[in-house]
Design an enzyme around this catalytic site. Structure first.
Site, mmCIF file in Angstrom:
data_model
loop_
_atom_site.group_PDB
_atom_site.id
_atom_site.type_symbol
_atom_site.label_atom_id
_atom_site.label_comp_id
_atom_site.label_asym_id
_atom_site.label_seq_id
_atom_site.Cartn_x
_atom_site.Cartn_y
_atom_site.Cartn_z
ATOM 1 N N GLN A 185 -96.694 22.458 57.125
ATOM 2 C CA GLN A 185 -96.298 23.409 56.092
ATOM 3 C C GLN A 185 -95.520 24.596 56.665
ATOM 4 O OE1 GLN A 185 -100.509 23.453 54.285
ATOM 5 N NE2 GLN A 185 -99.207 23.810 52.506
ATOM 6 N N HIS A 202 -107.540 17.662 51.919
ATOM 7 C CA HIS A 202 -106.201 18.089 51.497
ATOM 8 C C HIS A 202 -105.323 18.380 52.714
ATOM 9 C CE1 HIS A 202 -103.448 20.514 48.751
ATOM 10 N NE2 HIS A 202 -103.091 20.956 49.937
ATOM 11 N N GLU A 203 -105.932 19.055 53.725
ATOM 12 C CA GLU A 203 -105.144 19.417 54.919
ATOM 13 C C GLU A 203 -104.821 18.200 55.774
ATOM 14 O OE1 GLU A 203 -105.353 23.101 53.314
ATOM 15 O OE2 GLU A 203 -103.911 22.150 54.663
ATOM 16 N N CYS A 239 -101.485 23.963 46.091
ATOM 17 C CA CYS A 239 -100.904 23.800 47.432
ATOM 18 C C CYS A 239 -99.925 24.936 47.686
ATOM 19 C CB CYS A 239 -100.171 22.454 47.512
ATOM 20 S SG CYS A 239 -99.506 22.093 49.144
ATOM 21 N N LEU A 240 -99.992 25.507 48.860
ATOM 22 C CA LEU A 240 -99.090 26.615 49.180
ATOM 23 C C LEU A 240 -97.637 26.153 49.254
ATOM 24 C CD1 LEU A 240 -101.245 28.500 51.832
ATOM 25 C CD2 LEU A 240 -100.942 29.041 49.402
ATOM 26 N N HIS A 290 -101.949 16.388 54.520
ATOM 27 C CA HIS A 290 -100.665 16.991 54.924
ATOM 28 C C HIS A 290 -100.191 16.423 56.262
ATOM 29 C CE1 HIS A 290 -99.432 20.079 52.067
ATOM 30 N NE2 HIS A 290 -100.629 20.610 52.034
ATOM 31 N N GLY A 299 -106.602 27.201 53.299
ATOM 32 C CA GLY A 299 -106.285 26.176 54.283
ATOM 33 C C GLY A 299 -104.793 26.165 54.524
HETATM 34 O O1 K2U Z 1 -102.748 23.128 52.150
HETATM 35 C C1 K2U Z 1 -102.586 24.066 51.365
HETATM 36 O O2 K2U Z 1 -101.571 24.142 50.640
HETATM 37 C C2 K2U Z 1 -103.636 25.124 51.270
HETATM 38 C C3 K2U Z 1 -104.404 25.036 50.012
HETATM 39 C C4 K2U Z 1 -105.695 24.369 50.393
HETATM 40 C C5 K2U Z 1 -106.528 23.868 49.263
HETATM 41 C C6 K2U Z 1 -105.985 23.156 48.228
HETATM 42 C C7 K2U Z 1 -106.794 22.681 47.223
HETATM 43 C C8 K2U Z 1 -108.163 22.904 47.254
HETATM 44 C C9 K2U Z 1 -108.691 23.607 48.299
HETATM 45 C C10 K2U Z 1 -107.890 24.073 49.306
HETATM 46 C C11 K2U Z 1 -104.354 26.481 49.530
HETATM 47 O O3 K2U Z 1 -105.364 27.213 50.070
HETATM 48 S S1 K2U Z 1 -104.197 26.590 47.805
HETATM 49 C C12 K2U Z 1 -105.323 27.688 47.221
HETATM 50 C C13 K2U Z 1 -106.360 27.010 46.346
HETATM 51 C C14 K2U Z 1 -107.661 27.146 46.685
HETATM 52 C C15 K2U Z 1 -108.618 26.526 45.894
HETATM 53 C C16 K2U Z 1 -108.262 25.771 44.784
HETATM 54 C C17 K2U Z 1 -106.935 25.652 44.454
HETATM 55 C C18 K2U Z 1 -105.973 26.281 45.246
HETATM 56 ZN ZN ZN Z 2 -101.304 21.861 50.512
#
Ligand code: K2U
Ligand code: ZN
Length: 183
Positions: free
Chosen positions: A51, A137-138, A95-96, A141, A46
C-alpha cells in the site's frame, strides 16, 4: 520516520504478489517505522507494505480496543495463516487504498498466524475478533487481493469506477493548483 503516500485502487502494484523478506535489514526497519507512522496518520488499524509501494511481505497493525486503551502495535514479516477456524465471521471492512467504501466481508472467525518479528524471532499468535479480520485483510494485500475481490462483480466494478473518477478529479485538482514561484 516519514509518512509515505498510500497507493489508491486501481493500481497494478496493489494486485501483485509480494516477495518474501530474506533479511530484516535497515531498509526493512525504516519501512516498518514509516508504515506505522503512515497507518497512525491515516488513521487506520492496519497497513500492508504494497500500500506504500513496497512489494515485500510486511504488515503492521494496531487493533487496540479503543483510543483510551494502550496502543498494541505489531509488525509481521513474512506472515502466514497456519490454521483457520471453520466458524466464519462477517465484518464491515474498509481499506486505506479504497477510501470511503465499506462492505461486509465473511472470513474465518479465528486464525493462527506464524511470522517473523522485527528481532528476527519466529512467532505464532492466535487472532480473533477485529485482529483476525485485520490480519487476514493485510495478508490478502501481500497476495494482491483486495476486500472488494470478495464482492460481486457488479459491486466491484461500481467501486472501481468511483475510484477511477476520484483519481482523475484528484489529478486534475493537482494540475490546477497554483505552482509556488521558483526564485
Ligand atoms: O489495509 C488497510 O487498508 C487497513 C485497513 C485495515 C482493516 C480493514 C478492514 C477491517 C479491519 C482492518 C484500515 O485500517 S481501514 C479502517 C477500518 C477499520 C475497521 C473497519 C473498517 C475500516
Ligand atoms: Zn486494505
Amino acid at each position: 520516520m516519514a509518512i509515505r503516500p498510500i497507493l489508491m485502487h486501481p493500481d497494478p502494484r496493489l494486485k501483485k504478489r509480494c516477495d518474501p523478506v530474506e533479511n530484516i535489514d535497515g531498509d526493512i526497519r525504516t519501512l516498518i517505522s514509516d508504515m506505522f507512522e503512515t497507518m497512525y496518520d491515516a488513521p487506520g488499524i492496519g497497513l500492508a507494505a504494497p500500500q506504500v509501494g513496497s512489494l515485500v511481505r510486511v504488515i503492521v497493525m494496531d487493533c487496540a480496543k479503543s483510543e483510551n486503551d494502550d496502543p498494541e502495535p505489531i509488525a509481521m514479516v513474512n506472515p502466514q495463516v497456519v490454521w483457520e477456524s471453520d466458524d466464519l465471521n462477517i465484518h464491515e471492512e474498509g481499506c486505506l487504498s479504497i477510501p470511503e467504501e465499506y462492505n461486509d466481508v465473511e472470513r474465518p472467525a479465528q486464525v493462527r498466524v506464524a511470522y517473523t518479528d522485527t528481532d528476527g524471532a519466529a512467532q505464532e499468535i492466535a487472532c480473533d475478533g477485529l485482529l483476525a479480520t485485520c490480519v487476514q485483510h493485510e495478508i490478502d494485500h501481500l497476495n494482491g487481493k483486495l476486500f472488494i475481490d470478495y464482492l460481486g462483480p457488479m459491486k466491484r466494478q461500481m467501486i472501481t469506477g468511483r475510484m477511477k473518477k476520484r483519481k482523475k478529479e484528484r489529478a486534475a485538482a493537482k494540475s490546477d493548483a497554483p505552482r509556488p514561484n521558483r526564485a
